[in-house]
Each structure stands twice: as C-alpha cells, then as structure tokens.
Design a protein around this motif. Structure first.
Motif, PDB file in Angstrom:
ATOM      1  N   MET A   1       2.875   1.730 -19.154  1.00 13.70           N
ATOM      2  CA  MET A   1       2.776   2.882 -18.252  1.00 13.70           C
ATOM      3  C   MET A   1       4.170   3.283 -17.778  1.00 13.70           C
ATOM      4  N   SER A   2       4.384   4.569 -17.693  1.00 16.07           N
ATOM      5  CA  SER A   2       5.714   4.984 -17.239  1.00 16.07           C
ATOM      6  C   SER A   2       5.645   5.453 -15.791  1.00 16.07           C
ATOM      7  N   LYS A   3       6.702   5.183 -15.076  1.00 14.04           N
ATOM      8  CA  LYS A   3       6.767   5.597 -13.676  1.00 14.04           C
ATOM      9  C   LYS A   3       8.214   5.933 -13.322  1.00 14.04           C
ATOM     10  N   ILE A   4       8.357   6.932 -12.461  1.00 12.26           N
ATOM     11  CA  ILE A   4       9.703   7.259 -11.996  1.00 12.26           C
ATOM     12  C   ILE A   4      10.183   6.127 -11.109  1.00 12.26           C
ATOM     13  N   GLU A   5      11.337   5.612 -11.437  1.00 13.28           N
ATOM     14  CA  GLU A   5      11.876   4.455 -10.727  1.00 13.28           C
ATOM     15  C   GLU A   5      13.336   4.686 -10.390  1.00 13.28           C
ATOM     16  N   GLN A   6      13.789   3.888  -9.442  1.00 13.67           N
ATOM     17  CA  GLN A   6      15.224   3.871  -9.149  1.00 13.67           C
ATOM     18  C   GLN A   6      15.760   2.474  -9.429  1.00 13.67           C
ATOM     19  N   THR A   7      17.016   2.420  -9.816  1.00 16.87           N
ATOM     20  CA  THR A   7      17.662   1.130 -10.050  1.00 16.87           C
ATOM     21  C   THR A   7      19.096   1.186  -9.550  1.00 16.87           C
ATOM     22  N   LEU A   8      19.652   0.016  -9.264  1.00 19.38           N
ATOM     23  CA  LEU A   8      21.044  -0.019  -8.821  1.00 19.38           C
ATOM     24  C   LEU A   8      21.954  -0.314 -10.003  1.00 19.38           C
ATOM     25  N   SER A   9      22.981   0.491 -10.126  1.00 17.89           N
ATOM     26  CA  SER A   9      23.997   0.272 -11.147  1.00 17.89           C
ATOM     27  C   SER A   9      25.347   0.096 -10.466  1.00 17.89           C
ATOM     28  N   ILE A  10      26.134  -0.832 -10.980  1.00 16.66           N
ATOM     29  CA  ILE A  10      27.512  -0.987 -10.486  1.00 16.66           C
ATOM     30  C   ILE A  10      28.457  -0.902 -11.671  1.00 16.66           C
ATOM     31  N   ILE A  11      29.456  -0.060 -11.550  1.00 14.86           N
ATOM     32  CA  ILE A  11      30.567  -0.099 -12.502  1.00 14.86           C
ATOM     33  C   ILE A  11      31.574  -1.078 -11.916  1.00 14.86           C
ATOM     34  N   LYS A  12      31.774  -2.188 -12.621  1.00 16.83           N
ATOM     35  CA  LYS A  12      32.512  -3.342 -12.105  1.00 16.83           C
ATOM     36  C   LYS A  12      34.029  -3.122 -12.150  1.00 16.83           C
ATOM     37  N   PRO A  13      34.780  -4.004 -11.479  1.00 15.72           N
ATOM     38  CA  PRO A  13      36.233  -3.789 -11.366  1.00 15.72           C
ATOM     39  C   PRO A  13      36.969  -3.604 -12.701  1.00 15.72           C
ATOM     40  N   ASP A  14      36.551  -4.322 -13.743  1.00 23.33           N
ATOM     41  CA  ASP A  14      37.294  -4.180 -15.013  1.00 23.33           C
ATOM     42  C   ASP A  14      37.199  -2.770 -15.569  1.00 23.33           C
ATOM     43  N   ALA A  15      36.065  -2.113 -15.329  1.00 22.53           N
ATOM     44  CA  ALA A  15      35.879  -0.751 -15.862  1.00 22.53           C
ATOM     45  C   ALA A  15      36.519   0.294 -14.948  1.00 22.53           C
ATOM     46  N   VAL A  16      36.420   0.079 -13.640  1.00 20.13           N
ATOM     47  CA  VAL A  16      37.069   1.020 -12.709  1.00 20.13           C
ATOM     48  C   VAL A  16      38.590   0.978 -12.920  1.00 20.13           C
ATOM     49  N   MET A  76      25.965   2.900  -7.744  1.00 18.96           N
ATOM     50  CA  MET A  76      25.133   4.104  -7.938  1.00 18.96           C
ATOM     51  C   MET A  76      23.649   3.778  -7.880  1.00 18.96           C
ATOM     52  N   VAL A  77      22.876   4.759  -7.396  1.00 19.87           N
ATOM     53  CA  VAL A  77      21.426   4.701  -7.531  1.00 19.87           C
ATOM     54  C   VAL A  77      21.060   5.634  -8.681  1.00 19.87           C
ATOM     55  N   LEU A  78      20.441   5.058  -9.711  1.00 21.72           N
ATOM     56  CA  LEU A  78      20.025   5.839 -10.879  1.00 21.72           C
ATOM     57  C   LEU A  78      18.512   6.024 -10.850  1.00 21.72           C
ATOM     58  N   GLU A  79      18.071   7.193 -11.280  1.00 19.38           N
ATOM     59  CA  GLU A  79      16.624   7.454 -11.323  1.00 19.38           C
ATOM     60  C   GLU A  79      16.206   7.993 -12.683  1.00 19.38           C
ATOM     61  N   LYS A  80      15.079   7.510 -13.134  1.00 17.76           N
ATOM     62  CA  LYS A  80      14.503   7.939 -14.416  1.00 17.76           C
ATOM     63  C   LYS A  80      13.135   7.278 -14.547  1.00 17.76           C
ATOM     64  N   GLU A  81      12.335   7.683 -15.517  1.00 17.19           N
ATOM     65  CA  GLU A  81      11.120   6.920 -15.817  1.00 17.19           C
ATOM     66  C   GLU A  81      11.538   5.540 -16.294  1.00 17.19           C
ATOM     67  N   ASN A  82      10.910   4.529 -15.763  1.00 13.19           N
ATOM     68  CA  ASN A  82      11.223   3.143 -16.160  1.00 13.19           C
ATOM     69  C   ASN A  82      12.725   2.844 -16.121  1.00 13.19           C
ATOM     70  N   ALA A  83      13.359   3.238 -15.033  1.00 11.52           N
ATOM     71  CA  ALA A  83      14.816   3.152 -14.919  1.00 11.52           C
ATOM     72  C   ALA A  83      15.352   1.718 -15.024  1.00 11.52           C
ATOM     73  N   VAL A  84      14.602   0.761 -14.489  1.00 15.99           N
ATOM     74  CA  VAL A  84      15.124  -0.614 -14.467  1.00 15.99           C
ATOM     75  C   VAL A  84      15.316  -1.113 -15.895  1.00 15.99           C
ATOM     76  N   LEU A  85      14.246  -1.044 -16.670  1.00 14.88           N
ATOM     77  CA  LEU A  85      14.300  -1.523 -18.051  1.00 14.88           C
ATOM     78  C   LEU A  85      15.225  -0.648 -18.896  1.00 14.88           C
ATOM     79  N   GLY A  86      15.148   0.656 -18.673  1.00 11.48           N
ATOM     80  CA  GLY A  86      15.986   1.584 -19.437  1.00 11.48           C
ATOM     81  C   GLY A  86      17.463   1.307 -19.220  1.00 11.48           C
ATOM     82  N   ASN A  87      17.824   1.016 -17.981  1.00 13.76           N
ATOM     83  CA  ASN A  87      19.226   0.718 -17.696  1.00 13.76           C
ATOM     84  C   ASN A  87      19.638  -0.609 -18.313  1.00 13.76           C
ATOM     85  N   ARG A  88      18.767  -1.604 -18.244  1.00  9.38           N
ATOM     86  CA  ARG A  88      19.084  -2.910 -18.849  1.00  9.38           C
ATOM     87  C   ARG A  88      19.321  -2.737 -20.357  1.00  9.38           C
TER      88      ARG A  88
END
Ligand code: CDP
Ligand code: MG
Length: 136
Positions: A1-16, A76-88
């Motif tokens: 089942m798909s659901k609109i979700e939010q997830t936390l993303s961090i761009i870490k120090p090496d990338a910044v 960042m707060v990211l939002e999308k359907e199934n955002a947690v798994l999608g981001n992983r």
C-alpha cells in the motif's frame, strides 16, 4: 500500500564540505521528493550522541558522533509516497562500496563513515528524527 510519508534526510559533513548540497537536492527532486523543510546547521557532539543513541553500544559510535558534529550539515524533511523506503533505496547501502549504481552513496560516498547522507529507516523513526531537528 502506498501512503504519503515524510522522512528525515541529512546531507553529512563530507558532502557539504564538497559543496554537493544542490546536486544531491536535485536528485531528490528528480526522484519525486518534495523538500518541505531544510536548514543548514552545525550540531554539538552531545546532540549527535542523542540523535544516534540507537548506536551507543556500537564500536563506531564515538567516531560517528565526532564526525556528524565536525562540520555543517543540511537537514531536510522529504515528502513522497513511501518516502522512508524510497529514500533508503535512493541512498544505497551504508557502505558506498556495496551501494548500487545510481544511488547517492555510490555516486558520492567516500567510505562507510563518510557516506554523504543519512535517511530515517522506519516511519516511526522518521517522525522522531523530524521532531528532533524541527520541533522547537
Ligand atoms: O546510515 P545507515 O542507516 O545506512 O547505517 P547505520 O547502520 O544506521 O549506521 C549509521 C551510520 O554509522 C552510517 O551511516 C555510517 O556513517 C556509520 N557507520 C560506521 O561508521 N561504521 C559502521 N561499521 C557502520 C556504520
Ligand atoms: Mg541508520
């Protein structure tokens, strides 16, 4: 089942440090994520210890907390359907060496510790991680 979700993303120090924020944000947007909130901050080691408390018994805990607090990060707060798994999936495996082609960690990760991005690993953790950085 798909659901609109939010997830936390961090761009870490090496990338910044390598000024990759815009490139990585573009990858999220291209993949259908909305960036609802974002802030660039540097945290204290004590805050990193709270954030990564789940890992406190691990041998890498101290270095991990030193590292996350070593320079600016973009949270960042990211939002999308199934955002947690999608981001992983989009991030790729923890160790960039094991990450699939096309993932953020494959493209930008330097090593298992300097792996460029963090992403919540469950819907419940996403909620508490979002609160951790954005509830004030
Ligand atoms: O970030 P992810 O959820 O993929 O991995 P984790 O198992 O929750 O570990 C958190 C972070 O600790 C990783 O992203 C790595 O930066 C770091 N780590 C490490 O330095 N050495 C390890 N052997 C495992 C993780
Ligand atoms: Mg994790």
């Amino acid at each position: 089942m798909s659901k609109i979700e939010q997830t936390l993303s961090i761009i870490k120090p090496d990338a910044v440090e390598r000024s990759l924020e815009n490139e990585i944000k573009e990858i999220f947007v291209t993949n259908g994520f909305s960036i609802l909130k974002e802030k660039k901050i540097q945290i204290e080691k004590s805050e990193a210890e709270k954030f990564y408390k789940v890992h406190e018994t691990k041998p890498f805990y101290n270095d991990l907390c030193e590292y996350l607090s070593s320079g600016p990060i973009l949270v960042m707060v990211l939002e999308k359907e199934n955002a947690v798994l999608g981001n992983r999936k989009l991030m790729g495996a923890t160790n960039p060496k094991d990450a699939e082609e096309g993932t953020i960690r494959k493209k930008y990760g330097i090593s298992i510790d300097k792996n460029s991005v963090h992403g919540s690993d469950s819907s419940d953790n996403a909620k508490s991680e979002i609160d951790f950085f954005f509830e004030d």
